[in-house]
Each structure stands twice: as structure tokens, then as C-alpha cells.
Design a protein around this motif. Structure first.
Motif, PDB file in Angstrom:
ATOM      1  N   HIS A   1      24.171  -4.958  29.908  1.00  0.00           N
ATOM      2  CA  HIS A   1      23.986  -5.129  28.475  1.00  0.00           C
ATOM      3  C   HIS A   1      24.473  -6.520  28.056  1.00  0.00           C
ATOM      4  O   HIS A   1      25.576  -6.909  28.441  1.00  0.00           O
ATOM      5  CB  HIS A   1      24.796  -4.084  27.698  1.00  0.00           C
TER       6      HIS A   1
ATOM      7  N   TYR B   1      25.088  -8.021  21.054  1.00  0.00           N
ATOM      8  CA  TYR B   1      25.221  -6.831  20.206  1.00  0.00           C
ATOM      9  C   TYR B   1      26.349  -7.042  19.198  1.00  0.00           C
ATOM     10  O   TYR B   1      26.210  -6.739  18.006  1.00  0.00           O
ATOM     11  CB  TYR B   1      25.550  -5.595  21.045  1.00  0.00           C
ATOM     12  N   GLU B   2      27.481  -7.550  19.700  1.00  0.00           N
ATOM     13  CA  GLU B   2      28.633  -7.745  18.822  1.00  0.00           C
ATOM     14  C   GLU B   2      28.389  -8.876  17.822  1.00  0.00           C
ATOM     15  O   GLU B   2      28.879  -8.831  16.692  1.00  0.00           O
ATOM     16  CB  GLU B   2      29.884  -7.997  19.658  1.00  0.00           C
TER      17      GLU B   2
ATOM     18  N   SER C   1      26.223  -7.563  25.797  1.00  0.00           N
ATOM     19  CA  SER C   1      27.072  -6.992  24.746  1.00  0.00           C
ATOM     20  C   SER C   1      27.572  -8.040  23.763  1.00  0.00           C
ATOM     21  O   SER C   1      27.868  -7.734  22.614  1.00  0.00           O
ATOM     22  CB  SER C   1      28.259  -6.248  25.361  1.00  0.00           C
TER      23      SER C   1
ATOM     24  N   GLY D   1      28.404  -7.272  29.559  1.00  0.00           N
ATOM     25  CA  GLY D   1      28.291  -5.847  29.302  1.00  0.00           C
ATOM     26  C   GLY D   1      28.315  -4.998  30.564  1.00  0.00           C
ATOM     27  O   GLY D   1      28.356  -5.498  31.689  1.00  0.00           O
TER      28      GLY D   1
ATOM     29  N   GLY E   1      30.455  -1.081  19.855  1.00  0.00           N
ATOM     30  CA  GLY E   1      30.046  -2.145  20.763  1.00  0.00           C
ATOM     31  C   GLY E   1      30.745  -2.075  22.110  1.00  0.00           C
ATOM     32  O   GLY E   1      30.169  -2.444  23.146  1.00  0.00           O
ATOM     33  N   GLU E   2      31.981  -1.584  22.114  1.00  0.00           N
ATOM     34  CA  GLU E   2      32.757  -1.518  23.351  1.00  0.00           C
ATOM     35  C   GLU E   2      32.145  -0.553  24.367  1.00  0.00           C
ATOM     36  O   GLU E   2      32.425  -0.663  25.564  1.00  0.00           O
ATOM     37  CB  GLU E   2      34.192  -1.104  23.042  1.00  0.00           C
TER      38      GLU E   2
ATOM     39  N   THR F   1      29.226  -0.605  25.361  1.00  0.00           N
ATOM     40  CA  THR F   1      28.285  -1.366  26.182  1.00  0.00           C
ATOM     41  C   THR F   1      28.950  -2.556  26.864  1.00  0.00           C
ATOM     42  O   THR F   1      28.301  -3.278  27.611  1.00  0.00           O
ATOM     43  CB  THR F   1      27.113  -1.892  25.326  1.00  0.00           C
ATOM     44  N   ARG F   2      30.231  -2.761  26.624  1.00  0.00           N
ATOM     45  CA  ARG F   2      30.936  -3.928  27.158  1.00  0.00           C
ATOM     46  C   ARG F   2      31.758  -3.530  28.379  1.00  0.00           C
ATOM     47  O   ARG F   2      32.428  -2.497  28.390  1.00  0.00           O
ATOM     48  CB  ARG F   2      31.840  -4.507  26.074  1.00  0.00           C
TER      49      ARG F   2
END
Length: 266
Positions: free
Chosen positions: A176, A181-182, A178, A156, A222-223, A225-226
């Protein structure tokens, strides 16, 4: 107690070392998890959702067609969407799949094409086929994100939040997680939404539409935080390639949703 960032565990990407030069990778096991979940959930749907009109033989064949679509489409999509110029200069590397490089959006398009050929063998409306398949997919997507986390890849963006994670192979900056998250959004939450929605018969195309809207929206969010791919960075309007590829999914999904409920698909 939350002032110290969590350190990524630095898992060994190889789950089982068979020889010095060969082993079973976690990422491969995540693919296997997705395929097994597809079969298990599909058999449940066949038993308890008879309106789809599927059989176990159809399910087994759909897995074969779908797996080909995921692998071929995922690789081709990665080549075309993310590193086209590199592979144009190094065409033999296209076949070096063991070095990584798969695109969800490419795999998604590959599955769409594969299911078209599937309908040649089992003459059902293509959208009705996709309605059956859609709820079976998110567990595999979540497993893939967990594979990304285990491998310590697709990390992330930097964050000052108390739940940042340091990926030592990148730097010492809290980032992150990430991938997790995803995993939660594209895997668990999307599965719950689609599984709940498909519990009873819906207009043809409605389940597929909800998949497009759900995945596209979760991936788009989500992107943020990536970390963008280093060879692409952020594109127009400060959006990543993943976000630009997700926008058409959302828009097409919204159009399909209203069309399905107007009985345009039967």
C-alpha cells in the motif's frame, strides 16, 4: 492493464544539490511548505474571521512558537515513543536529527506546550488560540506525508490489490502507498473538514475537538495499511504505536466536543 504493480519512482531525497556534501532536502521543503501555508491561511482567517481576535503580529509569533514546538516535540516524542531504549544507550544520537526520526504525536504535544507559552504573551484562552491554529495545520501534515513518499519511507503493508506499489529499497512485494493515503486523509480531507467547520464562529474548543477527532480517526484507519515500525511491530490487540497514540486523541476530542457545546469553555 492494472496487473503490473506501480514502481515507486525512487526520487532523489535531495531536491537541490549545492555542494557534494550539502543540499536542500525535499523533506525540509515540505516543512517550509507547511509553515508558509500556516501564514497564508492564517492571514486569511485574520481578515475574514475577525471573531478570533488575531493580528498579523500574533500570527508571526505563533509560527515561531509552533515551529519550535513541532521540531523539539517531534524529536523528543520519537525518542520516547518509538526508540527509547536505543537512544538511552546512544544519547548523543538524539541530536542527530539529520538521520530522521520525528513523531507527529510528540510534535503535537510540543505545539500544545508552545501555545501555552504563547498565551503568556497574548492573554487569550488557550483553547481559543488552538481553535484558530487547528485549521492551519493539516496542509503541513499533508506536506509531511508527501515528504515521506518522496523519500520512500514509512511504506505500507503488503497487498494483493491492483493499486499496490513496489518500493525497491524494501523488496519486490506490492505494498500500500500508505503515505499517499495519509496525505489524502490527514492532509486534504482534514483540512477541508476543519476549514468548512470554522467558516463561522463556533463554541470555544469545538474546532480543536474536531481536529482531535478527525486526525485521530484518520491516523487510526491509515495505520491499518502502514507497515509497523520494525523495531516495535504490532502491540497489544494487534494495534500499532501510532494507533495507540491516536486513541486518546479521539476520546479526548469527543469529550471536548460535548463540553464545548455545553458551554463549559465560555
Amino acid at each position: 492493464m492494472f496487473n503490473t504493480p506501480i514502481i515507486h519512482p525512487q526520487f532523489d531525497p535531495i531536491a537541490l544539490h549545492i555542494t557534494d556534501s550539502f543540499g536542500i532536502h525535499w523533506y525540509g521543503l515540505m516543512y517550509l511548505t507547511g509553515f508558509l501555508a500556516f501564514l497564508a491561511l492564517g492571514r486569511y482567517q485574520i481578515k475574514y474571521k475577525p471573531w478570533f481576535g488575531w493580528t498579523n503580529t500574533m500570527l508571526d509569533d505563533a509560527l515561531f512558537y509552533g515551529a519550535l514546538g513541532v521540531i523539539l516535540g517531534g524529536r523528543i516524542g520519537y525518542v520516547l515513543f518509538y526508540q527509547f531504549s536505543h537512544f538511552l544507550s546512544n544519547p548523543l544520537e538524539i541530536f542527530a536529527v539529520w538521520q530522521g526520526g520525528m513523531s507527529f504525536h510528540g510534535g503535537f504535544l510540543g505545539v500544545l506546550v508552545a501555545m501555552f507559552f504563547f498565551t503568556r504573551k497574548y492573554p487569550q484562552p488557550w483553547l481559543k488560540i488552538m481553535d484558530f491554529v487547528a485549521p492551519l495545520v493539516p496542509i503541513g501534515l499533508g506536506a509531511g506525508r508527501m515528504g515521506n513518499f518522496i523519500n520512500g519511507e514509512l511504506w505500507g503493508r503488503a497487498t494483493k490489490s491492483t493499486y499496490g506499489m513496489i518500493f525497491p529499497q524494501v523488496d519486490n512485494i506490492p505494498r500500500h502507498p500508505s503515505q499517499l493515503y495519509e496525505f489524502a486523509l490527514e492532509g486534504i480531507m482534514l483540512f477541508c473538514i476543519l476549514w468548512w467547520f470554522s467558516r463561522k464562529q463556533r463554541p470555544v474548543g469545538a474546532i480543536s475537538a474536531l481536529f482531535l477527532i478527525g486526525y485521530g480517526s484518520f491516523r487510526f484507519l491509515g495505520e491499518f495499511t502502514r507497515e509497523p515500525d520494525s523495531y516495535l511491530g504490532l502491540l497489544q490487540l494487534g494495534l500499532s504505536m501510532g494507533q495507540w497514540l491516536s486513541l486518546p486523541m479521539i476520546l479526548i476530542g469527543i469529550w471536548m466536543w460535548f463540553s464545548a457545546h455545553q458551554n463549559k469553555y465560555g
